[in-house]
Write a protein that holds these residues in place. Structure first.
Motif, PDB file in Angstrom:
ATOM      1  N   LYS A 444     104.302  37.765 107.852  1.00  0.00           N
ATOM      2  CA  LYS A 444     102.309  37.356 107.460  1.00  0.00           C
ATOM      3  C   LYS A 444     101.524  37.796 108.864  1.00  0.00           C
ATOM      4  O   LYS A 444     100.570  38.743 108.864  1.00  0.00           O
ATOM      5  N   TYR A 445     101.678  37.383 109.485  1.00  0.00           N
ATOM      6  CA  TYR A 445     100.933  37.209 110.632  1.00  0.00           C
ATOM      7  C   TYR A 445     101.549  37.581 112.364  1.00  0.00           C
ATOM      8  O   TYR A 445     102.550  37.624 112.527  1.00  0.00           O
ATOM      9  N   ILE A 446     100.568  38.247 113.126  1.00  0.00           N
ATOM     10  CA  ILE A 446     101.528  38.941 114.195  1.00  0.00           C
ATOM     11  C   ILE A 446      99.823  37.674 115.110  1.00  0.00           C
ATOM     12  O   ILE A 446      99.224  37.941 115.216  1.00  0.00           O
ATOM     13  N   MET A 456      95.687  34.571 116.589  1.00  0.00           N
ATOM     14  CA  MET A 456      96.609  35.347 115.318  1.00  0.00           C
ATOM     15  C   MET A 456      96.101  36.133 114.222  1.00  0.00           C
ATOM     16  O   MET A 456      95.149  36.135 114.365  1.00  0.00           O
ATOM     17  N   ILE A 457      96.771  37.477 114.303  1.00  0.00           N
ATOM     18  CA  ILE A 457      95.803  39.206 113.144  1.00  0.00           C
ATOM     19  C   ILE A 457      96.429  38.911 111.633  1.00  0.00           C
ATOM     20  O   ILE A 457      98.083  38.754 111.398  1.00  0.00           O
ATOM     21  N   ASP A 458      95.912  39.288 110.730  1.00  0.00           N
ATOM     22  CA  ASP A 458      96.441  39.187 109.238  1.00  0.00           C
ATOM     23  C   ASP A 458      96.991  40.910 109.527  1.00  0.00           C
ATOM     24  O   ASP A 458      96.161  41.796 109.264  1.00  0.00           O
ATOM     25  N   GLN A 459      98.428  40.671 109.401  1.00  0.00           N
ATOM     26  CA  GLN A 459      98.505  42.844 109.528  1.00  0.00           C
ATOM     27  C   GLN A 459      98.035  43.491 108.295  1.00  0.00           C
ATOM     28  O   GLN A 459      97.928  44.411 109.014  1.00  0.00           O
ATOM     29  N   HIS A 460      98.043  43.027 107.316  1.00  0.00           N
ATOM     30  CA  HIS A 460      97.496  43.925 106.646  1.00  0.00           C
ATOM     31  C   HIS A 460      95.888  43.792 106.156  1.00  0.00           C
ATOM     32  O   HIS A 460      95.681  45.075 106.051  1.00  0.00           O
ATOM     33  N   ARG A 461      94.821  42.632 106.411  1.00  0.00           N
ATOM     34  CA  ARG A 461      93.974  42.959 106.813  1.00  0.00           C
ATOM     35  C   ARG A 461      93.803  44.490 108.177  1.00  0.00           C
ATOM     36  O   ARG A 461      92.486  44.893 107.991  1.00  0.00           O
ATOM     37  N   ALA A 462      94.586  43.463 109.145  1.00  0.00           N
ATOM     38  CA  ALA A 462      94.521  44.817 110.109  1.00  0.00           C
ATOM     39  C   ALA A 462      94.561  45.674 110.127  1.00  0.00           C
ATOM     40  O   ALA A 462      93.574  46.704 110.150  1.00  0.00           O
ATOM     41  N   HIS A 463      96.053  46.435 109.518  1.00  0.00           N
ATOM     42  CA  HIS A 463      96.053  47.759 109.467  1.00  0.00           C
ATOM     43  C   HIS A 463      94.647  48.508 108.151  1.00  0.00           C
ATOM     44  O   HIS A 463      94.567  50.059 108.602  1.00  0.00           O
ATOM     45  N   GLN A 464      94.488  47.983 107.326  1.00  0.00           N
ATOM     46  CA  GLN A 464      93.667  48.230 106.799  1.00  0.00           C
ATOM     47  C   GLN A 464      92.773  48.593 107.519  1.00  0.00           C
ATOM     48  O   GLN A 464      91.711  49.532 107.014  1.00  0.00           O
ATOM     49  N   ARG A 465      92.260  48.377 108.508  1.00  0.00           N
ATOM     50  CA  ARG A 465      90.688  48.419 108.769  1.00  0.00           C
ATOM     51  C   ARG A 465      91.080  49.525 110.175  1.00  0.00           C
ATOM     52  O   ARG A 465      90.281  50.237 110.054  1.00  0.00           O
ATOM     53  N   VAL A 466      92.076  49.634 110.249  1.00  0.00           N
ATOM     54  CA  VAL A 466      92.646  50.910 111.280  1.00  0.00           C
ATOM     55  C   VAL A 466      92.465  51.801 110.248  1.00  0.00           C
ATOM     56  O   VAL A 466      91.769  53.287 110.899  1.00  0.00           O
ATOM     57  N   LEU A 467      92.860  51.895 109.456  1.00  0.00           N
ATOM     58  CA  LEU A 467      93.249  52.943 108.045  1.00  0.00           C
ATOM     59  C   LEU A 467      91.816  53.654 107.406  1.00  0.00           C
ATOM     60  O   LEU A 467      91.447  54.489 107.504  1.00  0.00           O
ATOM     61  N   TYR A 468      90.736  52.863 106.978  1.00  0.00           N
ATOM     62  CA  TYR A 468      89.684  52.429 106.861  1.00  0.00           C
ATOM     63  C   TYR A 468      88.962  53.636 107.731  1.00  0.00           C
ATOM     64  O   TYR A 468      88.270  54.523 107.552  1.00  0.00           O
ATOM     65  N   GLU A 469      88.903  53.095 109.643  1.00  0.00           N
ATOM     66  CA  GLU A 469      88.102  53.899 110.299  1.00  0.00           C
ATOM     67  C   GLU A 469      88.954  55.635 110.307  1.00  0.00           C
ATOM     68  O   GLU A 469      87.504  56.784 110.357  1.00  0.00           O
ATOM     69  N   ASN A 470      89.696  55.630 110.041  1.00  0.00           N
ATOM     70  CA  ASN A 470      90.540  56.587 110.889  1.00  0.00           C
ATOM     71  C   ASN A 470      90.541  57.624 108.844  1.00  0.00           C
ATOM     72  O   ASN A 470      89.911  58.867 109.555  1.00  0.00           O
ATOM     73  N   LEU A 471      90.066  57.138 108.243  1.00  0.00           N
ATOM     74  CA  LEU A 471      90.286  57.911 106.999  1.00  0.00           C
ATOM     75  C   LEU A 471      88.703  58.702 107.052  1.00  0.00           C
ATOM     76  O   LEU A 471      88.458  59.113 106.052  1.00  0.00           O
ATOM     77  N   LEU A 472      87.684  57.699 107.567  1.00  0.00           N
ATOM     78  CA  LEU A 472      86.160  58.038 107.226  1.00  0.00           C
ATOM     79  C   LEU A 472      85.759  58.787 108.598  1.00  0.00           C
ATOM     80  O   LEU A 472      85.318  60.011 108.003  1.00  0.00           O
ATOM     81  N   LYS A 473      86.693  58.708 109.370  1.00  0.00           N
ATOM     82  CA  LYS A 473      86.461  59.743 110.357  1.00  0.00           C
ATOM     83  C   LYS A 473      86.868  61.417 109.758  1.00  0.00           C
ATOM     84  O   LYS A 473      86.412  62.228 110.011  1.00  0.00           O
ATOM     85  N   THR A 605      88.432  37.954 107.087  1.00  0.00           N
ATOM     86  CA  THR A 605      88.411  37.915 108.216  1.00  0.00           C
ATOM     87  C   THR A 605      89.850  38.925 108.980  1.00  0.00           C
ATOM     88  O   THR A 605      90.889  38.379 107.890  1.00  0.00           O
ATOM     89  N   THR A 606      90.118  39.279 109.682  1.00  0.00           N
ATOM     90  CA  THR A 606      91.678  39.995 110.263  1.00  0.00           C
ATOM     91  C   THR A 606      91.867  38.924 110.928  1.00  0.00           C
ATOM     92  O   THR A 606      93.157  38.746 111.590  1.00  0.00           O
ATOM     93  N   PHE A 607      91.667  38.477 112.401  1.00  0.00           N
ATOM     94  CA  PHE A 607      92.357  37.424 113.414  1.00  0.00           C
ATOM     95  C   PHE A 607      91.429  36.634 113.007  1.00  0.00           C
ATOM     96  O   PHE A 607      90.171  36.563 113.159  1.00  0.00           O
ATOM     97  N   ILE A 608      92.417  35.132 113.515  1.00  0.00           N
ATOM     98  CA  ILE A 608      91.598  34.192 114.865  1.00  0.00           C
ATOM     99  C   ILE A 608      92.222  33.654 116.026  1.00  0.00           C
ATOM    100  O   ILE A 608      93.200  34.415 116.304  1.00  0.00           O
ATOM    101  N   THR A 609      91.743  32.948 116.320  1.00  0.00           N
ATOM    102  CA  THR A 609      91.369  32.859 117.685  1.00  0.00           C
ATOM    103  C   THR A 609      91.837  31.308 117.932  1.00  0.00           C
ATOM    104  O   THR A 609      90.873  30.237 117.483  1.00  0.00           O
TER     105      THR A 609
END
Length: 620
Positions: A444-446, A456-473, A605-609
């Motif tokens: 679940k977390y990376i 600590m990164i939430d893999q599902h939310r992080a991938h959503q952010r990556v795909l979202y910006e690529n799709l918008l572009k 939130t996608t990650f915490i430190t």
């Protein structure tokens, strides 16, 4: 001291009442269609312009009204259904608020034409903002035609609160579905801006459902029938594998009146428990018939919510009836030990006695080590011999072998060397894995190390952010890569879902989708975005339709943004998916290459430190 309480003028009272009766054009459609049904019409036509903002007209062939009735129908608290207070608890007709037509006439231009069958001429009445403009004798066919024009013309604030034409039209279609499903024997037609949207012939209930929601719906329906002293149930539920993300195909009718009941809806969901995926909603089209004295339909102004005397009994009966139907038609899995019919006794032999089994003769003196087996006419030899074989001829097999083996010594050493090198590589890989920079926690977390501590990164939310910006572009630049399908993919949608996809067709094409045809509730797809599996296409489009309907976008809403969010949510890696080292590192690098890496497209939130100091405090 002066008096404070004053009586309101009629036109002001009507406008206030209109706030309860008329929230949007769909409210007017509901009132007019139900009035046409109460007039015993067999054919009803609904004409809409600009999603009801310019024109809503309902034409029926019912019994019409006399001159006096036509005028009184626009008076407050005028009704054809109630004579005494007791009638409120024994209603068999649709019923509308006494001031329904008066409220509609207070906020729109209304034109009424009506004629009874025995009359030669009909009546025409024109009202604008509660003011009677004209009343004439006209030639008109039997029945009633009621046109409502320029809704909210004298209340600009209410008109400004209306949504876009697409949203208002969807609400009108929803009301049309509810009325048309409750009365399958009546012919219904609907037109919007001159084009025909529905043309429903008189039919049985199953055919009406299929005519509204498309031909493919027929194979999805499971009949439900149950009759008790308290409740009679008839209708259909959808098969579990066709459950949808939206609740568009969920209809309860009590005494031919559409209602919303979260309590009864829970009974259906309970019957489908374990058969549908999380987040999916089963379809149902159920008619419930109860004694009118056991329900109260006046607890809500729009009559979509009613009060039952004994909800618990209805819940139990409804849940059991749906479960029984799913089991009866082999929809629900059952633990059943079916016997093989081939092992059953044939009918002709069931009364016959058992025959004596054949006897078996055994030669008890048989010994294979003593007897001789014949191998031809007049010849015999022992079955087993222990003579030593003559091996003098075997020496020829070893001639020249010594010289060959000396030539092959180098090759054998090479084989051993290759095997050793593979083992070394295997051990090297395991050593590098122990020193990797990222680690996956509970799929679940990376977890990754940074200079100040831990990330600590939430893999599902992080991938959503990556795909979202690529799709918008891709949608902005319109340079998305599409992979062509070997065989076109055909998907079926209902009449409410299809307009949404047609509206988003251009944006979908900019993401990589390729459409070859859109017709008859069917969309044919010949290409999908790169990296999107063919099996996920229907899930992505269903999720998109669900998001569009839940967001209810208005005119200033960006459909591109919603499309990117919806597709990113569908395509993102899910919680529980295992990632190897390269995938983990690629996701981390891609996330921090985004413009807004800190939040997902839905602002989560996608990650915490955690700094080393924070970790140290845990050990104090």
């Amino acid at each position: 001291m002066a008096d404070i309480i004053q009586l309101l003028p009629d036109h002001v009272a009507n406008q206030i009442a209109a706030g309860e009766v008329v929230q949007r054009p769909a409210s007017v459609v509901k009132e007019l269609l139900e009035n046409a049904i109460d007039a015993e019409s067999t054919e009803i036509k609904l004409i809409i312009k600009d999603s009801g903002k310019t024109l809503i007209q309902v034409i029926d062939n019912g019994k019409g009204m006399s001159v006096t009735d036509a005028r009184l129908s626009f008076e407050r608290h005028a009704t054809s259904k109630i004579r005494a207070a007791e009638d409120l608890f024994n209603l068999h007709t649709k019923g509308f608020r006494g001031e329904a037509l008066a409220s509609i006439a207070a906020i729109a231009h209304v034109e009424l034409k009506t004629k009874q069958e025995q009359d030669e001429l009909g009546t025409q009445i024109e009202i604008e903002g509660s003011d009677l403009k004209a009343q004439n004798v006209v030639v008109t066919p039997k029945g009633t035609s009621l046109a409502v024009k320029h809704l909210f013309f004298n209340i600009p604030a209410r008109r400004n609160f209306l949504k876009s034409n697409a949203v208002e039209l969807r609400h009108i279609i929803d009301e049309f579905h509810r009325v048309a499903l409750a009365h399958p024997s009546i012919v219904f037609a609907m037109y919007h801006n001159g084009s025909e949207i529905f043309n429903l012939p008189s039919s049985n209930y199953r055919q009406r459902v299929v005519n509204i929601f498309g031909g493919k719906t027929n194979e999805k329906l499971v009949p439900v029938e149950e009759t008790t002293e308290v409740l009679k149930i008839s209708g259909f539920v959808g098969k579990p594998e066709f459950a949808k993300k939206t609740k568009n195909e969920q209809f309860f009718f009590v005494n031919n009146r559409f209602i919303k009941s979260p309590y009864l809806n829970h009974a259906i969901n309970s019957a489908f428990e374990g058969l549908v995926k999380d987040g999916a909603h089963p379809s149902y089209f159920l008619n419930l018939t109860v004694d009118p004295k056991t329900i109260d339909i006046n607890i809500h102004p729009t009559k979509t919510e009613i009060k039952f005397d004994d909800e618990h009994t209805l819940y139990a009966i409804l849940r059991s009836a749906v479960k029984h139907s799913l089991g009866q038609f082999n929809i629900a899995p059952v633990l059943d030990f079916d016997s093989d019919p081939n092992l059953n006794t044939p009918y002709d032999y069931k009364d016959k006695s058992v025959a004596t089994p054949p006897t078996i003769e055994v030669d008890r003196d048989f010994n294979p080590f003593k007897e001789k087996v014949s191998h031809g006419v007049g010849s015999s030899k022992p079955a087993v011999t222990f003579k030593k074989q003559n091996t003098s001829s075997w020496d020829s097999l070893y001639v020249g072998l010594e010289s060959k083996s000396t030539q092959q010594d180098h090759n054998f050493s090479e084989v051993e060397f290759e095997s050793d090198s593979k083992n070394e590589t295997l051990f090297d890989d395991s050593q590098t894995e122990t020193t990797q920079a990222t680690y996956q926690l509970h799929n679940k977390y990376i977890v990754s190390t940074i200079k100040s501590g831990m990330l600590m990164i939430d893999q599902h939310r992080a991938h959503q952010r990556v795909l979202y910006e690529n799709l918008l572009k891709n949608m902005t630049v319109k340079e998305a890569v599409s992979q062509q399908l070997l065989f076109p993919l055909q998907l079926h949608f209902s009449s409410t879902e299809l307009p949404i996809l047609i509206q988003l067709k251009e944006d979908l094409e900019s993401t990589g989708f390729a459409f070859s045809s859109v017709k008859d509730h069917t969309i044919e797809i010949t290409g999908v975005p790169l990296g999107v599996p063919e099996s996920e296409v229907s899930i992505i489009l269903e999720q998109l339709i669900s998001d569009v309907e839940q967001e209810v976008p208005d005119s200033n809403f960006s459909a591109t943004d919603l499309l990117a969010k919806s597709m990113a949510k569908s395509l993102a890696i899910k919680t529980g998916q295992s990632l190897n080292k390269q995938e983990q590192e690629h996701l981390v690098n891609s996330l921090f290459a985004c413009k807004e890496p800190t939040v997902s497209p839905t602002n989560k939130t996608t990650f915490i430190t955690m700094s080393v100091d924070d970790i140290d405090k845990k050990f104090m």
